[in-house]
Structures are given as C-alpha cells and as structure tokens.
Design a protein around this motif. Structure first.
Motif, PDB file in Angstrom:
ATOM      1  N   TRP A 160       0.821  -1.207   0.000  1.00 54.59           N
ATOM      2  CA  TRP A 160       0.000   0.000   0.000  1.00 54.59           C
ATOM      3  C   TRP A 160       0.860   1.265   0.000  1.00 54.59           C
ATOM      4  CZ3 TRP A 160       0.672   3.573   3.826  1.00 54.59           C
ATOM      5  CH2 TRP A 160       1.300   3.137   4.994  1.00 54.59           C
ATOM      6  N   VAL A 164       0.018   4.914  -1.916  1.00 54.81           N
ATOM      7  CA  VAL A 164      -0.253   6.183  -1.235  1.00 54.81           C
ATOM      8  C   VAL A 164       0.793   7.221  -1.613  1.00 54.81           C
ATOM      9  CG1 VAL A 164      -0.445   7.323   1.000  1.00 54.81           C
ATOM     10  CG2 VAL A 164      -1.427   5.061   0.686  1.00 54.81           C
ATOM     11  N   ILE A 167       0.134   8.505  -5.065  1.00 56.04           N
ATOM     12  CA  ILE A 167      -0.975   9.467  -5.091  1.00 56.04           C
ATOM     13  C   ILE A 167      -0.504  10.834  -4.610  1.00 56.04           C
ATOM     14  CG2 ILE A 167      -3.200  10.055  -4.025  1.00 56.04           C
ATOM     15  CD1 ILE A 167      -3.807   7.047  -3.945  1.00 56.04           C
ATOM     16  N   ILE A 193      -5.129  14.671   2.073  1.00 62.37           N
ATOM     17  CA  ILE A 193      -4.715  13.736   3.128  1.00 62.37           C
ATOM     18  C   ILE A 193      -5.851  13.512   4.119  1.00 62.37           C
ATOM     19  CG2 ILE A 193      -3.173  13.482   5.122  1.00 62.37           C
ATOM     20  CD1 ILE A 193      -1.000  14.866   3.437  1.00 62.37           C
ATOM     21  N   GLN A 196      -8.482  11.230   2.599  1.00 65.05           N
ATOM     22  CA  GLN A 196      -8.087   9.831   2.657  1.00 65.05           C
ATOM     23  C   GLN A 196      -8.432   9.223   4.016  1.00 65.05           C
ATOM     24  OE1 GLN A 196      -3.901  10.049   1.717  1.00 65.05           O
ATOM     25  NE2 GLN A 196      -4.243   9.876  -0.489  1.00 65.05           N
ATOM     26  N   PHE A 199     -12.144   8.849   4.292  1.00 64.36           N
ATOM     27  CA  PHE A 199     -12.596   7.745   3.434  1.00 64.36           C
ATOM     28  C   PHE A 199     -12.416   6.410   4.143  1.00 64.36           C
ATOM     29  CE2 PHE A 199     -12.142   4.558   0.111  1.00 64.36           C
ATOM     30  CZ  PHE A 199     -13.234   4.850  -0.698  1.00 64.36           C
ATOM     31  N   TRP A 235      -8.290  -0.404  -1.702  1.00 63.52           N
ATOM     32  CA  TRP A 235      -7.417   0.672  -1.248  1.00 63.52           C
ATOM     33  C   TRP A 235      -8.020   1.365  -0.033  1.00 63.52           C
ATOM     34  CZ3 TRP A 235      -5.387   3.837  -6.069  1.00 63.52           C
ATOM     35  CH2 TRP A 235      -4.702   2.971  -6.920  1.00 63.52           C
ATOM     36  N   PHE A 236      -7.155   1.781   0.882  1.00 69.44           N
ATOM     37  CA  PHE A 236      -7.529   2.504   2.100  1.00 69.44           C
ATOM     38  C   PHE A 236      -8.400   1.673   3.044  1.00 69.44           C
ATOM     39  CE2 PHE A 236      -6.838   5.772  -1.178  1.00 69.44           C
ATOM     40  CZ  PHE A 236      -5.778   6.433  -0.595  1.00 69.44           C
ATOM     41  N   TRP A 241      -3.234   2.827   6.171  1.00 69.30           N
ATOM     42  CA  TRP A 241      -3.179   3.623   4.947  1.00 69.30           C
ATOM     43  C   TRP A 241      -3.166   5.121   5.238  1.00 69.30           C
ATOM     44  CZ3 TRP A 241      -3.707   2.198  -0.415  1.00 69.30           C
ATOM     45  CH2 TRP A 241      -3.781   0.832  -0.657  1.00 69.30           C
ATOM     46  N   VAL A 242      -3.638   5.540   6.394  1.00 66.11           N
ATOM     47  CA  VAL A 242      -3.936   6.963   6.596  1.00 66.11           C
ATOM     48  C   VAL A 242      -3.350   7.594   7.859  1.00 66.11           C
ATOM     49  CG1 VAL A 242      -6.084   6.777   5.283  1.00 66.11           C
ATOM     50  CG2 VAL A 242      -6.139   6.435   7.763  1.00 66.11           C
ATOM     51  N   THR A 245       0.254   9.402   7.016  1.00 64.44           N
ATOM     52  CA  THR A 245       0.418  10.302   5.863  1.00 64.44           C
ATOM     53  C   THR A 245       0.439  11.789   6.217  1.00 64.44           C
ATOM     54  OG1 THR A 245      -1.960  10.050   5.445  1.00 64.44           O
ATOM     55  CG2 THR A 245      -0.463   8.719   4.122  1.00 64.44           C
TER      56      THR A 245
END
Length: 419
Positions: A160, A164, A167, A193, A196, A199, A235-236, A241-242, A245
């Motif tokens: 992942w 990220v 992106i 950010i 994301q 989400f 994804w995410f 994932w978040v 970031t």
C-alpha cells in the motif's frame, strides 16, 4: 522476555553507533541535520523498526509473555505507523528541497519520481508475489488474480505504501506545476490527506456494506462472503493507509520554512525540546485512549461499521505521528547518527519493506504448528530460541530479497525507459 531486552538494546545501540553530539551549548548545532546522509540513516532505522513491528504482530510473539505480561518485543506492536511517518516526512521534505534547488525539477517528474521509483517497483513486486503465491499454492479466484495483477487490489498486503506515496507525489506534481500560490498547494494537499483519512473511516477494513447488518460477526457470514469482501482488499481499507500520511504534509512545511523553523528551535532549544517530548508522550496517551475507548476495529462491536468511533480514533492518533516527526527533526539538530548498517538499510528501505511479507510468511514454520483444519498454533521452545531465530531469519532474508528485488527493478526500469 530476554529476547525483548536484547532486541531493544541492539536497536538502541544501532541508533547510537556513529552518533555525533553537537554539544550542550546554545550555539552548538549540527548544520547538516537534514542532509541526505542523515535522513538516509534515519530511514534505515525506520526500515528496521517496521520489520520488527511486523514481526511483533505475529500471534506467537504477542502471546509469548504469558500470565498477562506483554509479548516479546511488544514495544514495536503499536508504533509501526510512527516509523512509516518518518518515511512520509522525509519524502515531503525532499520534494520541496529539490523543487527549490533544482531548475525544471518538475520536468519529467512523473517519469522519474512516480513511474520509475514507485509504479515499476509496485508491479515488479506483483510478479514476485504472484510467483510466491503459486509456490505456496495460495487459492485465489481468477477475478482476484486479475484484480491483483492490475493493482486494483493487493497481491502484497504491504504494497500500500507506494500506492499512497504515488498518489501524494502525483498530487504534488499537479498542484505545484499548475498553481502559483504555494498556500493553495499546501491547503489542497492537507485536504486530500484528510479526505483519505475520512474515506477510511467510512470504508472500514472490509466490505461491511455488501451484506446484511453485521454479517461478518458469524462464521457463516464469512463462509458466504465473496473474496472482495475480505480484509485488505480495497485501497484505504485499513488505518495503516492513513494514520501516518499527515507527516508528509509536515515535511512539506518544514522544507518550505526550514530556516525560520530552525532559527526558532535554536532559541531556548532545551526547553522547547522538553516541551516536544512531553507533547509526544501526552499525544501517545491520547492515541492509546482513542484506540481503547473508541477503536479502529469497531466492525466487531456488533453496532455496524462504527464510523464515528473510527473518526474519533483517527482524530486522536494523527497528532502523535505529526509531533513525533517534529521531535525527531529537533533531536537531529543536536544529535544524529550514521553508520554502515543504517546507511545500508536506508538505501534499500523501500525494498526491505516490500519484500518483508515473503520473509514473514516463509519462516512461520519456526513459530507455529499447523494442525488439521489449517489452524496455526503458536510454538514456544526453551528460552524462546525459535522466536529469536525467527527474528534473525526474517530480517536477514528480507534484506537478501530486497537486494534481489532492487536488481529486478533496475533491469525493468532500463528496459522500460529504453522504449
């Protein structure tokens, strides 16, 4: 537990080895605290930290403490995202520094920084993991194979990061190439950010929305589910994932205003460093409070996806990763270390990360027994020697695979860019 102390001691010694202390005086600071060599060494430490984080999440390590005691190398269980935050911080920092220093830096940016550095390694890893899954006879529907090969879903659970990063790099390129106001660029990146993170809070860890309410709480629910309804597919679909970031945004800001920030930090340095340490500890407590009282994995509370709970946890955890990278940056002004091991790992940090899952999986026979029905039972040998062997085997094999993977990437890159 002796294994834990040994690992912790070696990790600290590796950070100390080659260390340079500028001095206690208010006029003594490192002028190269954000240099490429220093950041590379720090990325090497972060790469090792991520590997230990992945190892510590294995069930055998988490249960090895016994009698309610923490598992082996348990300190690494909940801090993996802080190591990843360092990668994002230095990525953002490096982008702005290069943009400011190099004329026409954005010319060919997508080719050099996204396709070559992130996209090609991602798809090379897809091929490597496809071969690995064929060797270990992983059963996957044809549709999943196709989705994995296209990159819509993950062949490698750890892959992942380049998605990220890709992106964020693409957004950086589009904004800084087409928008004159840097304030607008920074605001847009911050909003993306944040989007994301939001989400993830809605999408959760799997396709909770694809069946009846709380279908996943029963074994029959999972038995009836499709492959795309499982964990780590879209994804995410996971907090990893978040939650690190935002450090990318901090890196952008620090590189843009470094002179002013460094000048401010140098004035009354020690009190400010103390405040940063206290803030880091307090925000760590806040992060743990959020995870314990709200939580990311709220799908299993029996109250649906638990979007609000995820959002509360995200809000409470993100400040820790942001202040952590600021603390490390401040420490580098007075003390930094660079040695052959951390520099070497820093050169192959992405590669070790991408290949780590193969090593994690391949040596599980050392720490689990497989019983009829496919259940994996943790194994503890005398003095946990098998756990120690597992740690060494995973780290060494991750490095070896990383070097092979790096060569394959280089070959593919040469082929692609000759066309």
């Amino acid at each position: 537990m002796y294994l834990s102390y040994i690992v912790y001691a070696l990790f600290i010694l590796l950070f100390i080895w080659g260390g340079k202390f500028a001095g206690f005086r208010s006029t003594q600071f490192h002028e190269d605290s954000s240099s490429l060599s220093v950041s590379k060494s720090l990325r090497g430490m972060a790469a090792l930290g991520v590997m230990l984080h992945h190892i510590s999440q294995e069930q055998t390590f988490q249960q090895a403490g016994g009698n309610g005691r923490p598992g082996v190398i348990s300190l690494f269980v909940n801090i993996g995202y802080l190591f990843v935050a360092l990668f994002f911080f230095w990525s953002g920092f490096g982008l702005i520094k290069s943009l400011n220093a190099k004329r026409d830096y954005l010319k060919g940016f997508m080719k050099k920084r996204v396709i070559k550095i992130l996209v090609i390694p991602f798809y090379v890893s897809v091929l490597i993991y496809a071969a690995f899954h064929l060797i270990i006879r992983t059963k996957m529907p044809v549709a999943q194979w196709i989705a994995n090969f296209t990159g819509l879903t993950l062949m490698n659970d750890y892959a992942w990061y380049p998605i990220v990063a890709g992106i964020l790099y693409t957004v950086f390129y589009l904004l800084f190439k087409n928008v004159k106001s840097r304030k607008v660029c920074f605001a847009a990146i911050a909003l993306i950010i944040l989007f994301q993170g939001l989400f993830f809070c809605v999408s959760g860890h799997f396709a909770w929305w694809a069946g009846d309410n709380n279908w996943w709480l029963s074994g029959s629910g999972w038995a009836k589910s499709k492959w795309w309804m499982a964990f780590k597919i879209f994804w995410f679909s996971g907090e990893w994932w978040v939650n690190s970031t935002p450090a990318f945004f901090i890196g952008l800001l620090f590189a843009s205003f470094e002179d002013g920030i460094v000048s401010w930090l140098k004035k009354n340095y020690w009190p400010k460093l103390f405040i940063l340490v206290v803030l880091t500890v307090l925000l760590s407590k806040l992060s743990m409070f959020g995870q314990e009282h709200f939580g990311y994995w709220t799908e299993f509370s029996g109250k649906g996806p638990g979007i609000v709970n995820k959002l509360m946890t995200y809000i409470m955890q993100v400040p820790q990763s942001m202040i952590f990278v600021i603390l490390i940056y401040a420490v580098m002004l007075k003390y930094h270390a660079s040695n052959p091991v951390t520099s070497f790992l820093g050169n192959i940090s992405l590669e070790t990360y991408m290949m780590n899952l193969i090593a994690i999986t391949s040596f599980r026979f050392l720490i689990y027994n497989k019983v009829p029905g496919g259940t994996m039972i943790p194994v503890y040998r005398t003095a946990n020697w098998n756990l120690a062997l597992y740690v060494v085997a995973v780290i060494v094999s991750s490095v070896i695979l990383a070097l092979i993977y790096r060569q394959l990437n280089s070959l593919v890159q040469k082929k692609v860019f000759r066309l």
